[in-house]
Design a protein around this motif. Structure first.
Motif, mmCIF file in Angstrom:
data_model
loop_
_atom_site.group_PDB
_atom_site.id
_atom_site.type_symbol
_atom_site.label_atom_id
_atom_site.label_comp_id
_atom_site.label_asym_id
_atom_site.label_seq_id
_atom_site.Cartn_x
_atom_site.Cartn_y
_atom_site.Cartn_z
ATOM 1 N N LEU A 1 0.826 -1.213 0.000
ATOM 2 C CA LEU A 1 0.000 0.000 0.000
ATOM 3 C C LEU A 1 0.856 1.257 0.000
ATOM 4 O O LEU A 1 0.585 2.212 -0.737
ATOM 5 C CB LEU A 1 -0.945 0.007 1.201
ATOM 6 C CG LEU A 1 -2.061 -1.028 1.164
ATOM 7 C CD1 LEU A 1 -2.762 -1.109 2.520
ATOM 8 C CD2 LEU A 1 -3.050 -0.696 0.058
ATOM 9 N N TYR B 1 0.788 4.054 -3.077
ATOM 10 C CA TYR B 1 0.212 5.388 -2.891
ATOM 11 C C TYR B 1 1.219 6.483 -2.543
ATOM 12 O O TYR B 1 0.839 7.635 -2.417
ATOM 13 C CB TYR B 1 -0.913 5.323 -1.860
ATOM 14 C CG TYR B 1 -2.056 4.483 -2.388
ATOM 15 C CD1 TYR B 1 -2.881 4.970 -3.400
ATOM 16 C CD2 TYR B 1 -2.257 3.193 -1.929
ATOM 17 C CE1 TYR B 1 -3.897 4.189 -3.926
ATOM 18 C CE2 TYR B 1 -3.279 2.406 -2.446
ATOM 19 C CZ TYR B 1 -4.090 2.907 -3.438
ATOM 20 O OH TYR B 1 -5.087 2.131 -3.963
ATOM 21 N N THR C 1 -0.299 2.944 9.138
ATOM 22 C CA THR C 1 -1.124 2.141 8.237
ATOM 23 C C THR C 1 -1.744 0.967 8.984
ATOM 24 O O THR C 1 -2.932 0.681 8.826
ATOM 25 C CB THR C 1 -0.294 1.641 7.033
ATOM 26 O OG1 THR C 1 0.259 2.772 6.357
ATOM 27 C CG2 THR C 1 -1.140 0.826 6.077
ATOM 28 N N LEU D 1 -4.652 7.031 2.339
ATOM 29 C CA LEU D 1 -5.075 5.685 2.736
ATOM 30 C C LEU D 1 -6.399 5.729 3.486
ATOM 31 O O LEU D 1 -7.244 4.850 3.304
ATOM 32 C CB LEU D 1 -3.995 5.017 3.588
ATOM 33 C CG LEU D 1 -2.672 4.721 2.878
ATOM 34 C CD1 LEU D 1 -1.675 4.108 3.846
ATOM 35 C CD2 LEU D 1 -2.871 3.833 1.663
ATOM 36 N N LYS E 1 -9.694 3.711 2.566
ATOM 37 C CA LYS E 1 -9.753 2.670 3.589
ATOM 38 C C LYS E 1 -10.791 1.575 3.351
ATOM 39 O O LYS E 1 -10.460 0.394 3.467
ATOM 40 C CB LYS E 1 -9.970 3.323 4.962
ATOM 41 C CG LYS E 1 -10.030 2.354 6.117
ATOM 42 C CD LYS E 1 -10.199 3.107 7.425
ATOM 43 C CE LYS E 1 -10.342 2.161 8.573
ATOM 44 N NZ LYS E 1 -10.409 2.883 9.863
ATOM 45 N N LEU F 1 -9.401 -1.142 1.000
ATOM 46 C CA LEU F 1 -7.998 -1.524 1.052
ATOM 47 C C LEU F 1 -7.694 -2.840 1.743
ATOM 48 O O LEU F 1 -6.695 -3.470 1.460
ATOM 49 C CB LEU F 1 -7.177 -0.424 1.742
ATOM 50 C CG LEU F 1 -7.037 0.868 0.972
ATOM 51 C CD1 LEU F 1 -6.188 1.858 1.766
ATOM 52 C CD2 LEU F 1 -6.438 0.645 -0.399
#
Length: 137
Positions: free
Chosen positions: A61, A65, A86, A127, A131, A134
């Protein structure tokens, strides 16, 4: 300083040291806990273990990103702080999202470069926006 803030900082210290020394962070945390020389709060252990358990997905991730910033080019403090943030953002339902971002930015301000707080805030903010799609629970 609040207990969880201290625990996040200790987790960051452990992840940073493990990375620098090329050690397993969970084993390092267990060794520190067993030695008793440095307090290791339970939440620090939870963070280190959680980051390691989800490390592959977290790094995927962050790589996806953080446009233009591969993981190996990020300062080590930022990289590990983003891993903690995260993990908390996606897998710790008991921590409000705003707290995750605020704590990460605060630690970046205290421990990293002048540009780090904005970078950490921007990446974790992205993120947070994404969310729901993800992570599978």
């Amino acid at each position: 300083m609040a207990a969880r803030t201290k625990a996040r900082k200790r987790a960051l210290d452990l992840l940073f040291e493990a990375e620098q020394r090329r050690l397993d962070p969970v084993a390092l945390a267990a060794d520190r806990l067993a030695s008793g020389h440095v307090p290791v709060p339970q939440y620090s252990l939870d963070l280190v273990e959680g980051v390691q358990a989800h490390r592959e997905r977290i790094d995927e991730l962050l790589t996806t990103y953080s446009h233009g910033w591969p993981l190996d080019r990020m300062p080590s403090v930022d990289r590990n702080l983003l891993r903690i943030g995260t993990f908390e953002l996606l897998w710790c339902d008991d921590v409000p999202d705003e707290v995750v971002l605020s704590e990460a930015v605060s630690l970046a301000s205290e421990l990293s470069t002048d540009e780090s707080p904005a970078f950490v805030n921007g990446l974790l903010g992205r993120l947070l926006q994404l969310k729901p799609g993800l992570v599978e629970r």
